[in-house]
Design an enzyme around this catalytic site. Structure first.
Site, PDB file in Angstrom:
ATOM      1  N   TYR A  68      58.607 -26.878  67.491  1.00  0.00           N
ATOM      2  CA  TYR A  68      59.949 -27.224  67.964  1.00  0.00           C
ATOM      3  C   TYR A  68      60.929 -27.075  66.809  1.00  0.00           C
ATOM      4  O   TYR A  68      60.607 -27.453  65.683  1.00  0.00           O
ATOM      5  CB  TYR A  68      59.988 -28.676  68.470  1.00  0.00           C
ATOM      6  CG  TYR A  68      60.140 -28.739  69.975  1.00  0.00           C
ATOM      7  CD1 TYR A  68      61.246 -28.159  70.589  1.00  0.00           C
ATOM      8  CD2 TYR A  68      59.190 -29.352  70.774  1.00  0.00           C
ATOM      9  CE1 TYR A  68      61.391 -28.193  71.963  1.00  0.00           C
ATOM     10  CE2 TYR A  68      59.328 -29.386  72.152  1.00  0.00           C
ATOM     11  CZ  TYR A  68      60.433 -28.800  72.743  1.00  0.00           C
ATOM     12  OH  TYR A  68      60.575 -28.833  74.089  1.00  0.00           O
ATOM     13  N   GLU A  70      64.759 -27.464  67.311  1.00  0.00           N
ATOM     14  CA  GLU A  70      66.146 -27.634  67.791  1.00  0.00           C
ATOM     15  C   GLU A  70      67.090 -27.770  66.611  1.00  0.00           C
ATOM     16  O   GLU A  70      66.710 -28.285  65.551  1.00  0.00           O
ATOM     17  CB  GLU A  70      66.245 -28.884  68.671  1.00  0.00           C
ATOM     18  CG  GLU A  70      65.704 -28.666  70.068  1.00  0.00           C
ATOM     19  CD  GLU A  70      66.000 -29.848  70.989  1.00  0.00           C
ATOM     20  OE1 GLU A  70      66.941 -30.607  70.731  1.00  0.00           O
ATOM     21  OE2 GLU A  70      65.269 -30.002  71.974  1.00  0.00           O
ATOM     22  N   ASP A 245      80.045  -8.366  75.911  1.00  0.00           N
ATOM     23  CA  ASP A 245      78.616  -8.453  76.209  1.00  0.00           C
ATOM     24  C   ASP A 245      78.067  -7.038  76.062  1.00  0.00           C
ATOM     25  O   ASP A 245      78.282  -6.178  76.923  1.00  0.00           O
ATOM     26  CB  ASP A 245      78.455  -8.980  77.640  1.00  0.00           C
ATOM     27  CG  ASP A 245      77.008  -9.032  78.096  1.00  0.00           C
ATOM     28  OD1 ASP A 245      76.144  -8.437  77.416  1.00  0.00           O
ATOM     29  OD2 ASP A 245      76.741  -9.645  79.143  1.00  0.00           O
ATOM     30  N   THR A 274      71.456  -8.848  74.625  1.00  0.00           N
ATOM     31  CA  THR A 274      70.025  -9.098  74.725  1.00  0.00           C
ATOM     32  C   THR A 274      69.369  -8.266  73.624  1.00  0.00           C
ATOM     33  O   THR A 274      70.012  -7.399  73.025  1.00  0.00           O
ATOM     34  CB  THR A 274      69.448  -8.656  76.079  1.00  0.00           C
ATOM     35  OG1 THR A 274      69.840  -7.303  76.310  1.00  0.00           O
ATOM     36  CG2 THR A 274      69.933  -9.520  77.214  1.00  0.00           C
ATOM     37  N   LYS A 277      66.759  -4.455  75.602  1.00  0.00           N
ATOM     38  CA  LYS A 277      67.122  -3.264  76.381  1.00  0.00           C
ATOM     39  C   LYS A 277      67.132  -2.068  75.426  1.00  0.00           C
ATOM     40  O   LYS A 277      66.082  -1.734  74.886  1.00  0.00           O
ATOM     41  CB  LYS A 277      68.472  -3.500  77.072  1.00  0.00           C
ATOM     42  CG  LYS A 277      68.423  -4.667  78.076  1.00  0.00           C
ATOM     43  CD  LYS A 277      69.712  -4.788  78.840  1.00  0.00           C
ATOM     44  CE  LYS A 277      69.627  -5.825  79.948  1.00  0.00           C
ATOM     45  NZ  LYS A 277      70.076  -7.162  79.526  1.00  0.00           N
ATOM     46  N   ARG A 283      62.032  -9.767  74.576  1.00  0.00           N
ATOM     47  CA  ARG A 283      62.939 -10.296  75.590  1.00  0.00           C
ATOM     48  C   ARG A 283      63.690 -11.484  74.986  1.00  0.00           C
ATOM     49  O   ARG A 283      63.079 -12.475  74.592  1.00  0.00           O
ATOM     50  CB  ARG A 283      62.085 -10.743  76.775  1.00  0.00           C
ATOM     51  CG  ARG A 283      62.808 -11.079  78.026  1.00  0.00           C
ATOM     52  CD  ARG A 283      61.883 -10.942  79.203  1.00  0.00           C
ATOM     53  NE  ARG A 283      61.614  -9.537  79.426  1.00  0.00           N
ATOM     54  CZ  ARG A 283      62.426  -8.706  80.067  1.00  0.00           C
ATOM     55  NH1 ARG A 283      63.542  -9.138  80.589  1.00  0.00           N
ATOM     56  NH2 ARG A 283      62.110  -7.428  80.192  1.00  0.00           N
TER      57      ARG A 283
HETATM   58  N1  DSN Z   1      69.032  -7.803  84.527  1.00  0.00           N
HETATM   59  C1  DSN Z   1      69.817  -7.047  83.592  1.00  0.00           C
HETATM   60  C2  DSN Z   1      70.066  -5.667  84.072  1.00  0.00           C
HETATM   61  O1  DSN Z   1      69.194  -5.146  84.741  1.00  0.00           O
HETATM   62  O2  DSN Z   1      71.100  -5.090  83.785  1.00  0.00           O
HETATM   63  C3  DSN Z   1      71.069  -7.730  83.252  1.00  0.00           C
HETATM   64  O3  DSN Z   1      70.898  -9.099  83.257  1.00  0.00           O
END
Ligand code: DSN
Length: 482
Positions: A68, A70, A245, A274, A277, A283
């Site tokens: 943990y 935090e 974003d 994120t 991607k 993730r």
């Molecule tokens: N789920 C993602 C996407 O496929 O674009 C975005 O949150």
């Protein structure tokens, strides 16, 4: 290390891990083994997915998971966090270096979490609220009902202007059923109906009328570049904070394909992403920001987030170290070259693409020209070994569930090694499937929006051609599970 040594090391690592898991719950080991088999066998065109390296995957399966932590480095709510401090500071250091950001917060568990942290940070920085100040310095569990009620009163109806979902924005950019649409008095900007392109002057007009606290830029289904210099100019004119974003295109920023006006980091006060991607990490999520927002962002946990995931922060550090290597630039450029080749291949065969092409990693195919819904097209392609996802197109007559679009992205297949000539063949496969698919007839006698009809011989033939294409580009060639 040479390739055969790497092959033997990675194979041993994954085989041993599966053996250990199999000793306790063999069905889990089987599901993990099946997942890699499925991924190896499918033509993955989901724009938000990728294949993380063996090093990234292995960094997640270890004892850091048991800790943990935090709080943040130097301000933890738990003792014994020195190794978590090490991985968290390495991940943040790599992130700052890659993106040229002054501050990086690497704890968010996902893109949605990163956006929530950013929203709270902007509220906390910009809104005079004693109740919010109290909430920031105490554990959320210690806040009374009266504290929360006062917080709601003081925050009032702060305004957010974000890209609409059907124009390519994300749920968390103020879509009503999402918490972001409830936290803020929200208004959307869209794209020009004639071109499908962002209309900056219309956006400027809306911003002048609406006077938002925060303007959110970025997208999950817009196939063109966004000029963040103009977005910042609009935000400054109306006194808004610009939040970007970049979850979808972070890999293109890291790989220096998106620079100047198209790199959000020098222009926005706060940038979220994120890590899984186009960035090709584990993730998870991340926030980059200007110094004035740093202390507010760092309160993300426990204000917004549950305990950080140290094993995932370790994997973020590994992935970001990979993204600092020169070959990541070539990878990012190939993602875009492949997307353009896929778009051109589809258009040459008569397909209609939203905006008539792409400048980034994704293509938005309007399947109404094939007289199908997105849902039918998605299912027919899946039957034929091509994995995509349905997506709304601007002013979509079929809404967000059935949709009229299919979103296609190239980050994953580019990692696998496929190039522009394979993209042309993939365009041919997609076109064959969609031409040969028809809506099924619903019980009412009308064409169904959900069910489709496709000759099995066609889907089998396309699936064989997809498998042949993939056979030349094995996924995880250094991992042999026996
Ligand atoms: N789920 C993602 C996407 O496929 O674009 C975005 O949150």
């Amino acid at each position: 290390m040479n390739t055969s040594a790497t092959k033997s090391t990675e194979s041993t690592a994954f085989r041993s891990a599966l053996d250990v898991i199999r000793g306790v719950e063999p069905r889990v080991a089987d599901a993990i083994g099946q997942e890699i088999a499925d991924q190896r066998a499918s033509l993955k065109l989901i724009a938000s997915e990728n294949y993380a390296s063996a090093a990234v995957l292995l960094a997640m399966g270890n004892w850091l998971s048991d800790k943990y932590a935090e709080g943040t480095i130097g301000r933890r709510f738990y003792a014994g966090c020195r190794n978590v401090d090490t991985v968290e500071s390495l991940a943040a250091e790599h992130a700052r270096a890659i993106f040229g950001a002054s501050h990086a917060y690497v704890q968010p568990h996902s893109g949605i979490d990163a956006n929530l942290v950013a929203f709270w940070a902007v509220l906390s920085q910009r809104v005079e609220s004693p109740a919010l100040q109290r909430a920031q310095v105490r554990h959320v569990n210690d806040l009374s009902e009266q504290d929360w009620a006062q917080l709601r009163r003081e925050l009032g109806d702060q305004r957010m202007l974000g890209m609409s979902l059907d124009a390519g924005g994300h749920l968390t950019h103020g879509f009503r059923p999402n918490i972001s649409g409830k936290m803020f008095d929200q208004r959307s900007y869209g794209t020009d109906p004639a071109t499908g392109l962002l209309d900056y002057e219309a956006l400027r007009k809306t911003a002048r009328e609406f006077r938002p606290l925060v303007i959110v830029a970025g997208y999950s289904a817009y196939p063109r570049l966004v000029n963040f210099r103009i977005m910042r100019e609009i935000a400054d004119e109306v006194g808004a904070t610009l939040m970007v974003d970049m979850a979808h295109f972070a890999g293109l920023v890291a790989g220096k394909v998106l620079t100047g006006d198209f790199d959000p980091v020098p222009h926005a006060q706060i940038v979220t992403t994120t890590t899984h991607k186009s960035l090709r990490g584990p993730r998870g999520g991340m926030v980059l920001c200007d110094p004035e927002l740093a202390e507010h962002v760092d309160r993300g946990c426990p204000m917004v987030l549950g305990g950080p995931l140290p094993h995932v922060m370790a994997a973020k550090a590994v992935a970001l170290a990979e993204a600092r290597q020169p070959d990541f630039h070539a990878y990012a450029q190939r993602i875009v070259d492949n997307a353009k080749a896929l778009a051109e291949g589809l258009m040459r065969r008569g397909a209609r693409l939203v905006t008539g092409g792409t400048d980034n990693h994704l293509v938005l195919l309007d399947v109404s020209g094939y007289e199908l819904t997105g849902r039918q097209a998605e299912a027919a392609l899946l039957d034929s070994g091509v994995v995509t996802n349905r997506n709304a197109i601007p002013q979509d007559p079929n809404g967000a569930w059935y949709t009229s679009g299919i979103r296609l992205g190239t980050p994953a297949l580019t990692t696998r090694g496929l190039g522009v000539s394979e993209m042309d063949e993939i365009a041919e496969l997609i076109d064959i499937v969609l031409r040969r698919t028809e809506p099924a007839t619903a019980a009412s006698g009308k064409p169904s929006k959900a069910q489709h009809v496709l000759d099995e011989a066609v889907s089998a033939q396309v699936a064989r051609r997809a498998a042949d294409l993939l056979a030349a580009y094995p996924l995880y060639p250094t991992v042999d599970l026996g």
